[in-house]
Design an enzyme around this catalytic site. Sequence first.
Site, short mmCIF file in Angstrom:
data_model
loop_
_atom_site.label_atom_id
_atom_site.label_comp_id
_atom_site.label_asym_id
_atom_site.label_seq_id
_atom_site.Cartn_x
_atom_site.Cartn_y
_atom_site.Cartn_z
N LYS A 222 18.15 16.89 29.60
CA LYS A 222 16.71 16.76 30.06
C LYS A 222 16.24 17.05 29.72
CE LYS A 222 14.16 15.31 33.34
NZ LYS A 222 13.02 15.56 33.04
N GLU B 38 17.95 28.09 38.92
CA GLU B 38 16.73 29.23 37.95
C GLU B 38 16.00 28.76 38.17
OE1 GLU B 38 14.90 30.82 37.34
OE2 GLU B 38 14.44 30.79 34.50
N CYS C 185 8.02 31.63 34.92
CA CYS C 185 8.88 31.84 36.16
C CYS C 185 9.08 33.01 36.58
CB CYS C 185 10.06 30.97 36.30
SG CYS C 185 11.43 31.37 34.99
N GLU D 268 4.27 30.25 44.40
CA GLU D 268 3.71 30.22 43.18
C GLU D 268 2.19 29.56 42.05
OE1 GLU D 268 7.34 28.99 40.80
OE2 GLU D 268 6.97 30.44 39.47
#
Lengths: 474, 291
Positions: free
Chosen positions: A181, A254, A288, A385
Amino acid sequence: MFEYAPAPESVRPQIKEHYGLFVDGEFTDAADGADFKSVNPSTEEVLFTVAEAGEADVQAAVAAARRAQETVWGPMSGAERGKYLFRIARLLQEKAREFAVAESLDNGKPIKETRDFDVPTAAQHFFYHAGWADKLAYAGLGADPRPLGVIGQVIPWNFPLLMLAWKIAPALACGNTAVLKPAETTPLTALMFAELCQEADLPPGVVNILPGAGGTGAALVASAVDKVAFTGSTAVGRAIAKSIAGSKKKLTLELGGKAANIVFDDAPIDQAVEGIVNGIFFNQGHVCCAGSRLLVQESVADEVLARLKARVETLRVGDPLDKNTDIGAINSAEQLERITALTDTGRGEGAEVWQPDCDLPDRGFWFRPTVFTGVQQSMRIAKEEIFGPVLSVLTFRTPDEAIAKANNTPYGLSAGVWTEKGSKILWAAERLRAGVVWANTFNQFDAASPFGGLKESGYGREGGRQGLEAYLDV
Amino acid sequence: MSDRLRVKKTYKLYVGGKFPRSESGRSYPVSSPDGTELANAALASRKDGRDAVAAARKAQRPWAGQTAYLRGQILYRAAEMLEGRAGQFAEEVAEATGAEPDAALGTVESAIDRLVHYAGWTDKYTSVLGGANPVAGPYFNHTTPEPLGVICVIAPQDDPFLGLIEAVAPAIAAGNTAVVLASETKPLPALSFGEVLATSDLPGGVVNVLSGRAAEIAPHLAAHADVNGIDLSGVADAELAASLEAAAAETLKVVRRPGRQLDSLGLLRQWTEYKTVWHPAGMAAAAGGGY
């Protein structure tokens, strides 16, 4: 100083008005007829519509993948599987320009980056894993490592094609089939990749692509797959890990990061400034492993910051398809809102904000490169983040303090170290709790080098010999 | 059948990316097992051997200095080029060995797949063979394989195409360069293979192909001080093999003896050296300065 004249990319890829789901080798609409729009974030124009996979579609795709794995792909020799993957790598190289422009249009990232990084690195990933397909016995994971079966994969919007390559190449090389996806806002290159699989005569069902949003992803995770591989936020990763608890499904994750980029007083300052800029402004900071916390030794802090600001002043923000553009569009209105909110928090918490005085286009989603100084560890901009072009600068006095601050985060994906002393690099690398440590460089990626995080940045590695473990029953 | 006169190919050596005749001006007739004359091949001399070693030496450092990824892509390109000419090579293999057309085509297809196989090794074998060493001290200690240098291959006599590729591909995949003495009586497919390599982005000199008499040239190659390894797979005469090994010992070359069977990683290892790097990793060393 000379101004840059516009240098727009001239190639326009053949984007269809509408894309279907890619199931069992064919494009098909969703069983319930649902679809959604994909928008160019630099203009807010609709690029195309695409079918949205629901639960019935997920089941059909997983069944096709199961059939393909058991009857064709699993029994096939590794050498023959490898030859399909080499073919895919070559086709990606042939169509590199088209894929690069499409990625820029759908994602908003600069053509410079899609052309020089995303697409070639994706092709390398297929080339590299193609070579593993008939050499798995040499990977150090046992004499006869077996595939897991059908893999459900969910990827983010920051590197759409590259994340697809990181997921599909090793899965297929190891004899698995895949249902992937792509992210809701960036399905285009995944659908072009599906067309490329057809062109490569890849057996139907080996790769299935299911565009959709969170609901599609949840249905895929809940379906009869043998393993889930996810790249995205820590919050969603945590929810996936909970949802498969008690099942036999394997999982690699991840997830997010808040990487420290440590600049010691004996660092090569000009190189370090380039590295800081690359670390946080590459891909609009939608990375990331971005070096979002700059830890700079107090004695050189003023000099580093002065040079850093001078360098950021020269960054060109704007049209992603202009070959001179350094910083493109923010991927979506939602992400822009999140970056804006967290940046406002930083102001409210007392950090000092600095932005270059650059023009932004009238339409689309844009955010100026931003540097916060006077940041304390307790501030949200030092802990959370942001996933945008926002750098938080902290200082330290001793190497031990740098390590302590760097590790003071629930994340552990990456870190940077800048010093001209090799022994100090190795000393720091040993102590940093991060899956990847870059020394005197930042944001380097290679198919032959394992990537992945510690702690709440997830588990499992992608790339290298170590990355194969995620797709083998060992 | 057309009565047009066929243009026959002159089979020449492949040295330094070019296709020279032997400097000696000599050639020798090559026939198929049933006695049909096929062509004349250049009869390489000692001097041709020296030229080939010089070309291989010149090419070796740049070749080893390329990224492993690029070396892999070039080997894959060679497989692509060979696939496009599979028919021609099947014919040459059939003529050279007397094999049935189907079997000859099978040999060529296997050779293509072996090139693909080794293309996939270039960016992996260092990770499989090398690694970090946990020494008992504050040091970073890392071992990585490196190419040996220039390898001379006396190619198999009766398996003139697949056997040659199986010997040459691992040597160059690992960053070595090669001087290959083709099968003495069946050299034509090997000489044509030079044309494939020449059109595969493989830098000139990485592979050099000679045709001639092993008994004449091999002793000079074995004794050549600028050769680092020698593959004696194609030396059927045990006495000659022993004397070549003895000659190779003078400059301490690595030798692969005839009949030594190895898997692909074994072949890569055969033409590999190991280098270990030590570096201090402690803050005491860092604080002391100078590192």
